[in-house]
Design a protein around this motif. Structure first.
Motif, mmCIF file in Angstrom:
data_model
loop_
_atom_site.group_PDB
_atom_site.id
_atom_site.type_symbol
_atom_site.label_atom_id
_atom_site.label_comp_id
_atom_site.label_asym_id
_atom_site.label_seq_id
_atom_site.Cartn_x
_atom_site.Cartn_y
_atom_site.Cartn_z
ATOM 1 N N ARG A 71 0.834 -1.204 0.000
ATOM 2 C CA ARG A 71 0.000 0.000 0.000
ATOM 3 C C ARG A 71 0.865 1.249 0.000
ATOM 4 O O ARG A 71 0.593 2.224 -0.705
ATOM 5 N N HIS A 72 1.902 1.238 0.806
ATOM 6 C CA HIS A 72 2.827 2.364 0.827
ATOM 7 C C HIS A 72 3.505 2.538 -0.538
ATOM 8 O O HIS A 72 3.654 3.663 -1.032
ATOM 9 N N PHE A 73 3.911 1.422 -1.136
ATOM 10 C CA PHE A 73 4.615 1.506 -2.416
ATOM 11 C C PHE A 73 3.730 2.110 -3.502
ATOM 12 O O PHE A 73 4.170 2.977 -4.271
ATOM 13 N N LEU A 269 -11.599 6.766 1.083
ATOM 14 C CA LEU A 269 -10.565 5.843 0.614
ATOM 15 C C LEU A 269 -10.809 5.379 -0.820
ATOM 16 O O LEU A 269 -9.892 4.888 -1.481
ATOM 17 N N LYS A 270 -12.050 5.510 -1.303
ATOM 18 C CA LYS A 270 -12.345 5.175 -2.694
ATOM 19 C C LYS A 270 -11.943 6.301 -3.641
ATOM 20 O O LYS A 270 -11.743 6.073 -4.832
ATOM 21 N N LYS A 271 -11.829 7.516 -3.108
ATOM 22 C CA LYS A 271 -11.588 8.693 -3.946
ATOM 23 C C LYS A 271 -10.171 9.249 -3.850
ATOM 24 O O LYS A 271 -9.666 9.826 -4.802
ATOM 25 N N TYR A 272 -9.536 9.084 -2.679
ATOM 26 C CA TYR A 272 -8.248 9.731 -2.435
ATOM 27 C C TYR A 272 -7.211 8.709 -1.986
ATOM 28 O O TYR A 272 -7.555 7.597 -1.586
ATOM 29 N N ASN A 273 -5.939 9.111 -2.046
ATOM 30 C CA ASN A 273 -4.909 8.198 -1.580
ATOM 31 C C ASN A 273 -4.833 8.224 -0.053
ATOM 32 O O ASN A 273 -5.428 9.070 0.611
ATOM 33 N N LEU A 274 -4.095 7.301 0.484
ATOM 34 C CA LEU A 274 -4.074 7.071 1.921
ATOM 35 C C LEU A 274 -3.603 8.297 2.696
ATOM 36 O O LEU A 274 -4.152 8.626 3.758
ATOM 37 N N ARG A 275 -2.603 9.002 2.186
ATOM 38 C CA ARG A 275 -2.081 10.167 2.897
ATOM 39 C C ARG A 275 -3.097 11.304 2.930
ATOM 40 O O ARG A 275 -3.208 12.020 3.929
ATOM 41 N N GLN A 276 -3.841 11.467 1.845
ATOM 42 C CA GLN A 276 -4.871 12.501 1.824
ATOM 43 C C GLN A 276 -5.965 12.192 2.841
ATOM 44 O O GLN A 276 -6.412 13.074 3.575
ATOM 45 N N VAL A 277 -6.377 10.928 2.884
ATOM 46 C CA VAL A 277 -7.421 10.540 3.818
ATOM 47 C C VAL A 277 -6.928 10.676 5.256
ATOM 48 O O VAL A 277 -7.684 11.085 6.144
#
Length: 311
Positions: A71-73, A269-277
């Protein structure tokens, strides 16, 4: 920016970052066998990789760590413009300790609950009662609060910390103070909220101020307890039990406001990447955001089973 630099920015320990690098290289080597570039990787390749790890006898908790590394990658690839989505976002691994989850409400269900929360009009048949004015003011306040909980996904504690200085209605933004457990952030308001907040601040709130024993900059104010004429300590903490009961009467699927927050974050989480969320939710650690990933699996499970069943 390379992946190593990206991991340093995620506030991970050196050991964890090094482990994620190693595990990602292991995955890339797996892709090389089929001449698949990481940029072209889909959920199918992720599931085949997990099946490969399972055949090696890898424990469920260890596979979960491998999945977090991936997920990070892929978030790194999104930030560097190499891809637009994260193929690991909705993959669930069974087994191990499970998080207590709430049934997720869809954006439309949340919208319906919000719209069905009615505020009485001036010509309401009950308007002749002495209690009606206070009742109407409370309803107007609650409607605005529900809008913030359902759209911005903030917590009830954060609602109680909002002041008139938190609002930037001209630019359609609100500052949220995370407190001890969350992070401060600035969130955008929907256009409909701007009008509602403006009307609340300059009309409803001014009326509620008349019942406060002392001046306050808090945006959301309590109504006086039954039999009293003033509020000694402005607070909205006493409204949520009754408000929860009202919303349950509207929609039996509604449980509480923790469920609402989980639903909003899952939708993000369906719309944005993990850092944004992570930023939107005010999480101090990325793992707090990752905990919501397993909510978003219902519409993917059948597709996953077509690739390879993961036990």
């Amino acid at each position: 920016m390379d992946f190593k630099t990206y991991l340093k920015q995620q506030e991970l320990s050196k050991t964890t970052a090094k482990m994620y690098q190693y595990q990602t290289m292991n995955f890339i080597s797996f892709l090389d066998k089929d001449n698949t570039e990481p940029e072209n990787c889909t959920e199918k390749e992720i599931m085949l990789y997990l099946a490969h790890l399972q055949k090696q006898g890898m424990a469920s908790e260890t596979k979960k760590l491998r999945l977090i590394a991936l997920r990070h990658f892929f978030n790194f690839q999104i930030e560097t413009g190499k891809r637009k989505n994260n193929p690991t976002t909705r993959i669930k691994l069974q087994g191990g300790q499970k998080q207590k989850l709430y049934p997720i409400l869809s954006p439309q269900e949340l919208q319906n609950i919000y719209e069905n929360y009615t505020v009485p009009k001036e010509d309401d048949p009950r308007s002749h009662h002495n209690w009606f004015t206070m009742y109407k003011l409370a309803k107007e306040r609650n409607k605005v609060i529900i809008g913030l909980l359902f759209n911005q996904g903030i917590t009830t504690a954060e609602v109680s910390r909002i002041t008139i200085d938190s609002l930037d209605l001209r630019n359609g933004k609100i500052d949220v103070r995370g407190g001890r457990t969350g992070k401060d952030r600035t969130l955008e308001l929907k256009s409909s909220q701007i009008m509602d907040l403006m009307e609340y601040q300059y009309t409803t709130r001014n009326e509620l101020l008349k019942y406060q024993a002392q001046p306050t900059k808090l945006l959301f104010l309590s109504t006086p307890p039954s039999g009293q004429t003033q509020v000694k300590e402005p607070s909205t903490l006493n409204i949520y039990k009754r408000l929860t009961e009202e919303l349950k009467e509207q929609n039996p699927k509604f449980i509480n406001f923790l469920q609402v927050r989980a639903s909003v974050i899952t939708y993000w989480l369906k719309k944005y990447n993990l850092r944004q969320v992570q930023y939107f939710a005010g999480h101090k650690r990325i793992i707090s955001t990752e905990m919501y990933l397993i909510n978003d699996i219902d519409d993917l499970q059948k597709e996953i089973d077509n690739f390879h069943p993961i036990g």
